[in-house]
Design a protein around this motif. Structure first.
Motif, PDB file in Angstrom:
ATOM      1  N   HIS A 159     -42.043 101.234  76.225  1.00 54.09           N
ATOM      2  CA  HIS A 159     -42.338 100.783  74.866  1.00 54.09           C
ATOM      3  C   HIS A 159     -43.550 101.515  74.279  1.00 54.09           C
ATOM      4  CE1 HIS A 159     -39.864  97.027  75.758  1.00 54.09           C
ATOM      5  NE2 HIS A 159     -39.290  97.631  74.726  1.00 54.09           N
ATOM      6  N   ALA A 160     -44.552 101.762  75.115  1.00 54.27           N
ATOM      7  CA  ALA A 160     -45.750 102.471  74.643  1.00 54.27           C
ATOM      8  C   ALA A 160     -45.358 103.882  74.201  1.00 54.27           C
ATOM      9  CB  ALA A 160     -46.800 102.510  75.741  1.00 54.27           C
ATOM     10  N   ARG A 161     -44.503 104.510  74.999  1.00 54.21           N
ATOM     11  CA  ARG A 161     -44.077 105.877  74.676  1.00 54.21           C
ATOM     12  C   ARG A 161     -43.240 105.902  73.393  1.00 54.21           C
ATOM     13  NH1 ARG A 161     -44.916 110.149  77.019  1.00 54.21           N
ATOM     14  NH2 ARG A 161     -45.727 109.289  78.954  1.00 54.21           N
ATOM     15  N   LYS A 167     -44.822 106.324  65.735  1.00 59.20           N
ATOM     16  CA  LYS A 167     -45.987 106.318  64.839  1.00 59.20           C
ATOM     17  C   LYS A 167     -46.701 107.667  64.832  1.00 59.20           C
ATOM     18  CE  LYS A 167     -46.381 101.378  65.740  1.00 59.20           C
ATOM     19  NZ  LYS A 167     -46.977 100.157  65.190  1.00 59.20           N
ATOM     20  N   LYS A 168     -46.180 108.619  65.610  1.00 61.89           N
ATOM     21  CA  LYS A 168     -46.743 109.983  65.690  1.00 61.89           C
ATOM     22  C   LYS A 168     -48.227 109.962  66.056  1.00 61.89           C
ATOM     23  CE  LYS A 168     -43.395 112.282  62.720  1.00 61.89           C
ATOM     24  NZ  LYS A 168     -42.612 111.139  62.149  1.00 61.89           N
ATOM     25  N   LEU A 169     -48.500 109.398  67.252  1.00 59.06           N
ATOM     26  CA  LEU A 169     -49.877 109.225  67.722  1.00 59.06           C
ATOM     27  C   LEU A 169     -50.135 110.144  68.915  1.00 59.06           C
ATOM     28  CD1 LEU A 169     -49.750 105.313  67.863  1.00 59.06           C
ATOM     29  CD2 LEU A 169     -50.585 106.719  65.955  1.00 59.06           C
ATOM     30  N   PRO A 170     -51.382 110.569  69.113  1.00 57.42           N
ATOM     31  CA  PRO A 170     -51.703 111.320  70.324  1.00 57.42           C
ATOM     32  C   PRO A 170     -51.877 110.424  71.557  1.00 57.42           C
ATOM     33  CG  PRO A 170     -53.642 111.168  68.906  1.00 57.42           C
ATOM     34  CD  PRO A 170     -52.504 110.546  68.148  1.00 57.42           C
ATOM     35  N   LEU A 171     -52.185 109.127  71.331  1.00 53.91           N
ATOM     36  CA  LEU A 171     -52.491 108.248  72.475  1.00 53.91           C
ATOM     37  C   LEU A 171     -52.131 106.790  72.172  1.00 53.91           C
ATOM     38  CD1 LEU A 171     -53.958 107.576  75.198  1.00 53.91           C
ATOM     39  CD2 LEU A 171     -56.114 107.616  73.921  1.00 53.91           C
ATOM     40  N   VAL A 172     -51.392 106.170  73.098  1.00 53.38           N
ATOM     41  CA  VAL A 172     -51.140 104.725  73.014  1.00 53.38           C
ATOM     42  C   VAL A 172     -51.627 104.086  74.315  1.00 53.38           C
ATOM     43  CG1 VAL A 172     -49.382 102.909  72.963  1.00 53.38           C
ATOM     44  CG2 VAL A 172     -49.212 104.844  71.396  1.00 53.38           C
ATOM     45  N   ALA A 193     -48.132 112.267  75.338  1.00 53.84           N
ATOM     46  CA  ALA A 193     -46.876 113.013  75.358  1.00 53.84           C
ATOM     47  C   ALA A 193     -46.555 113.548  76.750  1.00 53.84           C
ATOM     48  CB  ALA A 193     -46.931 114.148  74.342  1.00 53.84           C
ATOM     49  N   ASP A 194     -47.580 114.046  77.450  1.00 50.92           N
ATOM     50  CA  ASP A 194     -47.328 114.762  78.705  1.00 50.92           C
ATOM     51  C   ASP A 194     -47.855 114.059  79.942  1.00 50.92           C
ATOM     52  OD1 ASP A 194     -49.950 114.993  77.967  1.00 50.92           O
ATOM     53  OD2 ASP A 194     -50.129 117.123  78.451  1.00 50.92           O
ATOM     54  N   ARG A 195     -48.412 112.849  79.792  1.00 51.80           N
ATOM     55  CA  ARG A 195     -48.985 112.192  80.984  1.00 51.80           C
ATOM     56  C   ARG A 195     -49.257 110.708  80.768  1.00 51.80           C
ATOM     57  NH1 ARG A 195     -55.260 114.287  80.350  1.00 51.80           N
ATOM     58  NH2 ARG A 195     -54.933 114.760  78.152  1.00 51.80           N
TER      59      ARG A 195
END
Ligand code: CTP
Ligand code: CA
Length: 220
Positions: A159-161, A167-172, A193-195
């Motif tokens: 869900h976080a991803r 929402k086009k965010l760098p971090l959730v 996005a990657d980790r």
């Protein structure tokens, strides 16, 4: 003695943060809200101020003391929170949305208290969707670095991803609420996005300090 000047992690940075629930009025004495305590957001505001940031905290209705050095603006509804956040967002390097913004508000506000008045059936309320404050800020041309929170009861990372992408965010930052609502400790997972980065169970202030350090590292 040689004194080494250690600059603070967020020295000179401006950080905007939302915290707490919102309250959506039905009539002058009633409304819809949720169980967000605001503790995590207030802890992040405190940790960021300790780290040297200039912090503006937009707070929903909570009874928590304002952290030292933090500028606080109290709001009630999601619409008021949006109006407090939007004009300020471009002047900040970081926006951290910890608020549990009510997703819906009553479509009509009744000017006077709704009375039973011998009515045969209970009233029904039409709801309308509130604007997404975080997604709105993230879509600004001069958007700050936007950090979302996701309180989920299951499938936390999934869900976080999904929120990261939508929402086009760098971090959730994910946490397993509402089990954590109002509690003094928590555990977090930082989803990018990657980790994924886990911050194991600890007090909210400890986690807030760790999160502030993680955010500072990402600002470079
Ligand atoms: N958020 C916001 N404005 C809203 C709704 C959510 O700013 N109207 C922010 C929250 O502060 C949080 C993030 O968006 O940082 C995710 O909130 P959440 O309620 O988990 O996501 P929703 O998109 O509302 O999805 P749902 O409630 O269906 O899980
Ligand atoms: Ca929501």
């Amino acid at each position: 003695v040689i004194a080494h000047f250690q600059p603070k992690l967020l020295q000179g940075r401006r950080l905007l943060i939302t915290a707490g629930p919102t309250f959506e009025a039905i009539d002058p004495v009633r409304g819809i809200t949720n169980l967000s305590s605001g503790k995590m957001g207030f802890a992040i505001a405190r940790a960021a101020a300790e780290a040297g940031a200039e912090v503006t905290l937009i707070a929903g209705p909570v009874h928590l003391p304002t952290p030292v050095g933090v500028r606080r603006i109290d709001v009630t509804s999601a619409q008021q929170m949006l109006e407090a956040v939007l004009p300020r967002a471009p002047q900040h390097e970081v926006f951290v949305a910890t608020a549990a913004v009510a997703d819906w508000r009553p479509a009509q506000l009744n000017e006077h208290k709704i009375k039973k008045d011998g009515k045969k059936s209970a009233p029904t309320f039409e709801l309308t969707e509130n604007a997404d404050i975080l997604a709105t800020v993230a879509a600004l041309p001069d958007a700050p670095y936007c950090v979302g929170f996701a309180a989920e009861s299951q499938d936390l990372v999934k869900h976080a991803r999904e929120k990261l992408l939508r929402k086009k965010l760098p971090l959730v930052v994910g946490n397993l609420g509402p089990a954590t609502f109002g509690k003094d400790d928590n555990s977090l997972v930082l989803v990018e996005a990657d980790r994924e980065t886990e911050l194991p169970r600890a007090g909210k202030l400890t986690l807030a300090r760790q999160l502030v350090a993680e955010i500072a590292r990402r600002l470079g």
